[in-house]
Design a protein around this motif. Structure first.
Motif, short mmCIF file in Angstrom:
data_model
loop_
_atom_site.label_atom_id
_atom_site.label_comp_id
_atom_site.label_asym_id
_atom_site.label_seq_id
_atom_site.Cartn_x
_atom_site.Cartn_y
_atom_site.Cartn_z
N VAL A 195 54.49 46.57 40.05
CA VAL A 195 54.45 47.06 38.91
C VAL A 195 55.66 47.72 38.20
CG1 VAL A 195 53.35 49.28 38.06
CG2 VAL A 195 52.32 48.13 40.05
N SER A 196 55.91 47.27 37.03
CA SER A 196 57.07 47.77 36.33
C SER A 196 56.85 49.24 35.60
CB SER A 196 57.48 46.80 35.20
OG SER A 196 58.49 47.05 34.32
N LEU B 196 54.97 31.36 37.55
CA LEU B 196 54.86 29.85 38.07
C LEU B 196 53.38 29.66 38.36
CD1 LEU B 196 57.85 29.62 40.59
CD2 LEU B 196 57.67 29.23 38.21
N SER B 197 53.08 28.49 38.70
CA SER B 197 51.31 28.15 38.87
C SER B 197 50.82 29.08 40.04
CB SER B 197 51.36 26.86 39.20
OG SER B 197 52.08 26.56 40.40
N ASN B 198 51.71 29.54 41.11
CA ASN B 198 51.18 30.21 42.19
C ASN B 198 51.83 31.57 42.40
OD1 ASN B 198 53.52 29.21 42.79
ND2 ASN B 198 52.56 27.98 44.56
N LYS B 199 52.58 31.88 41.59
CA LYS B 199 53.27 33.18 41.98
C LYS B 199 54.13 33.78 40.68
CE LYS B 199 57.28 30.68 43.77
NZ LYS B 199 57.75 29.98 45.29
N VAL B 200 54.52 35.18 40.60
CA VAL B 200 55.57 35.46 39.72
C VAL B 200 56.60 35.99 40.31
CG1 VAL B 200 55.74 37.50 37.93
CG2 VAL B 200 53.32 36.67 38.72
N ILE B 201 57.75 35.43 39.62
CA ILE B 201 59.23 36.11 40.15
C ILE B 201 59.74 36.73 39.40
CG2 ILE B 201 61.60 35.17 41.16
CD1 ILE B 201 60.22 32.50 41.50
N THR B 202 59.99 38.14 39.65
CA THR B 202 60.60 39.10 38.78
C THR B 202 61.97 39.54 39.09
OG1 THR B 202 58.12 39.96 38.55
CG2 THR B 202 60.18 41.48 37.98
N ARG C 65 65.55 48.67 37.71
CA ARG C 65 64.93 48.04 36.50
C ARG C 65 64.29 46.71 36.46
NH1 ARG C 65 65.47 50.72 31.87
NH2 ARG C 65 64.72 49.27 30.17
N VAL C 66 63.06 46.59 35.82
CA VAL C 66 62.76 45.11 35.65
C VAL C 66 63.43 44.56 34.49
CG1 VAL C 66 60.62 43.86 34.87
CG2 VAL C 66 60.63 45.51 36.69
N ARG D 222 58.28 50.94 25.18
CA ARG D 222 59.65 49.83 25.12
C ARG D 222 59.37 48.90 26.18
NH1 ARG D 222 59.75 50.67 20.40
NH2 ARG D 222 61.54 51.83 19.18
N SER D 223 58.23 48.70 26.55
CA SER D 223 57.98 47.78 27.64
C SER D 223 58.68 46.23 27.62
CB SER D 223 56.38 47.45 27.56
OG SER D 223 55.97 46.34 28.49
N VAL D 224 59.19 46.07 28.72
CA VAL D 224 59.71 44.56 28.98
C VAL D 224 58.88 43.80 29.18
CG1 VAL D 224 61.29 43.24 30.45
CG2 VAL D 224 61.98 45.35 29.87
N VAL D 225 57.88 43.99 29.79
CA VAL D 225 56.67 42.81 30.39
C VAL D 225 55.92 42.50 28.94
CG1 VAL D 225 54.85 42.58 31.58
CG2 VAL D 225 56.63 43.96 32.53
N ARG D 226 55.88 43.77 28.07
CA ARG D 226 54.95 43.33 26.75
C ARG D 226 55.89 42.38 26.11
NH1 ARG D 226 54.34 48.32 23.95
NH2 ARG D 226 56.33 48.07 23.19
#
Ligand SMILES: Cc1cc2nc3c(=O)[nH]c(=O)nc-3n(C[C@H](O)[C@H](O)[C@H](O)COP(=O)(O)OP(=O)(O)OC[C@H]3O[C@@H](n4cnc5c(N)ncnc54)[C@H](O)[C@@H]3O)c2cc1C
Length: 486
Positions: A16-17, A141-147, A134-135, A170-174
């Motif tokens: 969660v960011s 990727l097809s099977n995971k997220v690398i943050t 901070r994120v 000011r969401s970075v993820v958005r």
């Protein structure tokens, strides 16, 4: 040929960011399901957030379900049972009515305390927090997220099954999900000042609708017997560009408005005045993608009429966790499988937020300011004389009454047309209802003519304004049609 599935070592199930109300609440719900949740929060708790600190009955209901209403911070929080609506030369005091299904009236809870309580509650059920982290970006990727995250000088990666954007206005993820910059049409700006040694009833919050900051409001929210949260919110597009001018609006209001001056008395500013942007809902924009989901203000879940967002942060966190439970059972985090979350948002909030968005669009046309101000005078005068009407108006600002149920488009247009007539005495005569007015054909046309003549002065910008209203009406109509089918 036998296919061998790649064995992946995830650092956690969910990253969660952001650890505000939305981030800590979703972490709480998912941790309770037994999932391994890490929250990366760029600040250190207890951390402040610029806010009016008004926590609505719906938000409190969510906090209650999380056990937070039995905490000390809730017990000592200031209860609000009345709202004062102030215009230049008039005001209405309205009692807040609590819908049956909600256990508590609104409270004023400083965010430094509220957010810390939600953070502690999530920690108790097993959420891991990485503070001052901070994120920076994520890659799906097809099977995971690398943050990729940053903690002081250290930059490192975390692998998860899904990333949640709960990182606020000011969401970075958005920004990465939608590949966009900020849309000024969907921005409010807010300022907050804490005061000590103020006066007046501690159970009454006041809202001021004044010409120099309209569309926009000033507020006085008492923290208890002597403290208060005082501030302003307004639409970015109609806001003065320089920060100093914005602060001056608030300080001038505090010094010159007789109603707020009376409440402040010899009160003293406790802390410097601070500002923060607010992003509100655009139903056309994505809130989910492959292995990505947005909650709270990162998803734009703010009511542009009231600026409230804590309740939507908490509600969206719970709704998202219900959908994610199924995604984890099926090990499927595709956009299609996350889509029911967007459907819940649309069903539960879409109509109300689209309608509020339409309402705040009307007064964006500053050339019609006298008409908007007269319309607000009419609303306040009516709230003063008709308690039921007042309850509905403040219920909307408190989030306990859906705006589209109370302020039908027909009703709003009648109020605006009333505002279009000069000589407000006729309209402030409360024996006359909007329906009397609309039946009076000559007055109707006179006011419509006045509005049209104002609009024709600056055709280009007014045509843009009218076209935006048209689009927003189409949007509201879609929800209206959907709601009659449901
Ligand atoms: C002046 C003002 C007055 C307001 N008044 C009210 C009110 O009275 N009542 C109400 O209900 N709402 C009010 N709101 C709206 C309310 O503040 C928001 O709706 C609420 O904070 C949304 O919660 P959230 O968890 O989505 O986001 P936030 O509370 O903004 O939390 C986001 C968190 O993410 C962290 N973060 C940001 N970027 C990153 C990153 N890249 N990596 C890691 N962490 C990150 C931030 O530090 C923050 O802790 C007001 C807003 C303003 C600006």
């Amino acid at each position: 040929m036998l296919k061998i599935k790649e064995k992946i070592n995830f650092d956690c199930d969910v990253l969660v960011s952001g650890g505000g109300p939305a981030g800590s609440a979703i972490a709480y719900h998912l941790s309770k399901l037994g999932l391994r949740v890490i929250v990366a929060e760029s600040e250190k708790f207890p951390r402040d957030k610029v806010c009016g600190d008004a926590v609505s009955p719906i938000a409190i209901n969510e906090l209650h379900e999380m056990g937070i209403t039995s905490s000390n911070i809730f017990r000592k929080a200031n209860e609000i049972t009345k709202v004062g609506l102030f215009v230049k030369n008039d005001h209405a005091i309205v009692n807040l009515v609590l819908p049956e299904h909600l256990p508590y009236h609104a409270r004023i809870i400083p965010r430094i305390e509220l957010d810390n309580a939600i953070f502690e509650t999530a920690k108790k059920v097993g959420t891991e927090f990485l503070e001052q982290t901070r994120v920076l970006k994520y890659k799906v990727l097809s099977n995971k997220v690398i943050t990729t995250l940053q903690q002081e000088q250290k930059v490192f990666d975390i692998t998860s099954k899904i990333i949640i954007g709960a990182d606020g206005s000011r969401s970075v993820v958005r920004r990465l999900l939608r590949k966009e910059t900020f849309d000024e049409d969907y921005q409010l700006v807010g300022l907050r000042a804490y005061y000590d040694e103020v006066k007046g009833p501690s159970d009454r919050m006041d809202v001021y609708f004044i010409e120099d900051n309209f569309p926009g409001i000033y507020w006085f929210f008492p923290e208890g017997e002597s403290g208060a949260n005082i501030g302003l919110a307004t639409l970015s597009k109609t806001f003065p560009q320089k920060q100093q001018q914005v602060k001056k609006l608030l300080t001038d209001h505090i010094s010159n408005n007789k109603d707020i001056s009376a409440r402040i008395g010899n009160g003293k500013l406790r802390h410097k005045i601070e500002g923060w942007p607010i992003t509100f809902y655009d139903a056309k924009k994505e809130v989910t993608g492959n292995r990505v989901l947005l909650v709270g203000e990162a998803a734009g879940l703010i009511n542009p009429l009231s600026g409230d967002g804590i309740q939507y942060a908490l509600l969206s966190a719970r709704w998202a966790s219900e959908i994610l439970k199924k995604c984890f059972e099926e090990d499927d985090f595709t956009t299609e499988n996350l889509q029911p979350y967007k459907k819940i948002l649309d069903k539960e909030l879409g109509y109300d937020l689209a309608f509020s968005n339409l309402i705040v669009h009307f007064p964006r046309n500053k050339s019609l300011l006298p008409i908007w101000m007269k319309a607000v005078d009419i609303l306040v005068a009516r709230a003063k004389n008709d308690q039921k009407f007042g309850e509905i108006i403040v219920g909307i600002s408190e989030g306990t009454f859906p705006s589209f149920q109370a302020l039908t488009l027909d009703f709003i247009l009648k109020i605006l047309l009333q505002g279009g007539i000069s000589g407000s005495n006729y309209f402030l005569d409360m024996k006359k209802q909007p329906s009397d007015f609309i039946e009076d054909g000559s007055l109707f046309w006179k006011s419509a003519k006045q509005i049209l003549s104002e609009i024709s002065h600056d055709r280009r910008s007014n045509m843009e304004w009218i076209s935006q209203i048209g689009k927003k009406i189409v949007n509201v109509s879609k929800y209206a049609i959907k709601s009659t089918k449901d």
